[in-house]
Scaffold this active site. Structure first.
Site, PDB file in Angstrom:
ATOM      1  N   SER A 140       0.836  -1.202   0.000  1.00 47.20           N
ATOM      2  CA  SER A 140       0.000   0.000   0.000  1.00 47.20           C
ATOM      3  C   SER A 140       0.863   1.242   0.000  1.00 47.20           C
ATOM      4  O   SER A 140       1.954   1.265   0.598  1.00 47.20           O
ATOM      5  CB  SER A 140      -0.904   0.025   1.232  1.00 47.20           C
ATOM      6  N   TYR A 150      -2.105   0.567  10.054  1.00 48.74           N
ATOM      7  CA  TYR A 150      -2.199  -0.027   8.720  1.00 48.74           C
ATOM      8  C   TYR A 150      -0.945   0.273   7.908  1.00 48.74           C
ATOM      9  O   TYR A 150      -0.344  -0.623   7.297  1.00 48.74           O
ATOM     10  CB  TYR A 150      -3.442   0.495   7.994  1.00 48.74           C
TER      11      TYR A 150
END
Length: 246
Positions: A140, A150
């Site tokens: 990501s 995250y």
């Protein structure tokens, strides 16, 4: 590496979004594709749509991975560790826990979903990975731009992948990370993406459009192809220019 029609492929998190697109691509080439996920109904729907074989599995659970192994081919040419997501959207404090305990639980949930899944799955099937094959992690842009737990988990994934590439290299197995920016037509944001935030994400790109699952699938397909056999230990950014490297 076998021809596309002779390959065996495992795509984790293959029910929706990027995973669904990946399954459709590899199955469309004639490969034997297994897709996994925690939710049976969307997984089976994806299998019917793509021609892949569906197996329910929670990739954070070692026992579930042990149970998965008999359902996998004895040889895996391509492993795509796609399972994961922003678990903060589904996380809420419990009435019986203090703020710090809730924070720790939420942080661990992101690490489990986005880093441990890839590490456990790869370890579980490592002896089945075909010499000359490919392992691809879905990372990501958050690993570079920051996004709490995250982003930390995806940054850890990229670091762990370097060691994996080093270990698998003598078997001519490549290991790389494909790092998306904002990708539409996925379940990543759920109902949490406002029109204003979407416009900001699109405006941050050089190309003026959101990414699509097909954009990621094309990059993964390249890394798994004969043309990608000398690319390993890398992070390939697919974000329309939102985050640039040199």
């Amino acid at each position: 590496m076998p021809s596309p029609s002779q390959r065996t492929v495992l795509v984790t998190g293959g029910a929706v979004g990027i995973g669904l697109s990946l399954a459709g691509h590899f199955a469309g080439e004639g490969a034997e594709v297994v897709i996994t996920g925690r939710r049976r109904a969307p997984l089976e729907a994806a299998a019917q749509r793509t021609g892949a074989r569906a197996v329910v599995c929670d990739h954070t659970d070692p026992a579930a991975l042990d149970a998965l192994l008999p359902h996998l081919p004895e040889r895996l040419d391509v492993l795509v560790n796609n399972a994961g997501g922003q678990t903060d959207f589904a996380h809420s404090p419990r009435p019986d826990e203090d703020e710090l305990t809730a924070y720790a639980r939420g942080f661990r949930a992101n690490l489990d979903a986005n880093l441990l899944t890839a590490a456990l799955t790869t370890h579980a099937v490592e002896d089945r990975l075909a010499d000359g094959g490919a392992v691809i992690q879905i990372g990501s842009i958050a690993a570079d731009k920051g996004s709490g737990a995250y982003g930390a988990a995806k940054a850890g994934l990229a670091s762990w992948n370097i060691d994996l590439a080093r270990r698998l290299g003598p078997r001519r197995i490549t290991a790389n990370v494909v790092s998306p920016g904002y990708i539409e037509d996925t379940d990543f944001f759920g109902d949490h993406l406002t029109a204003e935030r979407r416009a900001e994400l699109v405006a941050a790109t050089f190309v003026g459009r959101p990414g699509t699952p097909a954009d990621i699938t094309g990059t993964v397909a390249f890394l798994a192809s004969p043309a990608g056999r000398h690319i390993t230990g890398q992070v390939l950014n697919v974000n329309g220019g939102e985050y640039v490297t040199r």
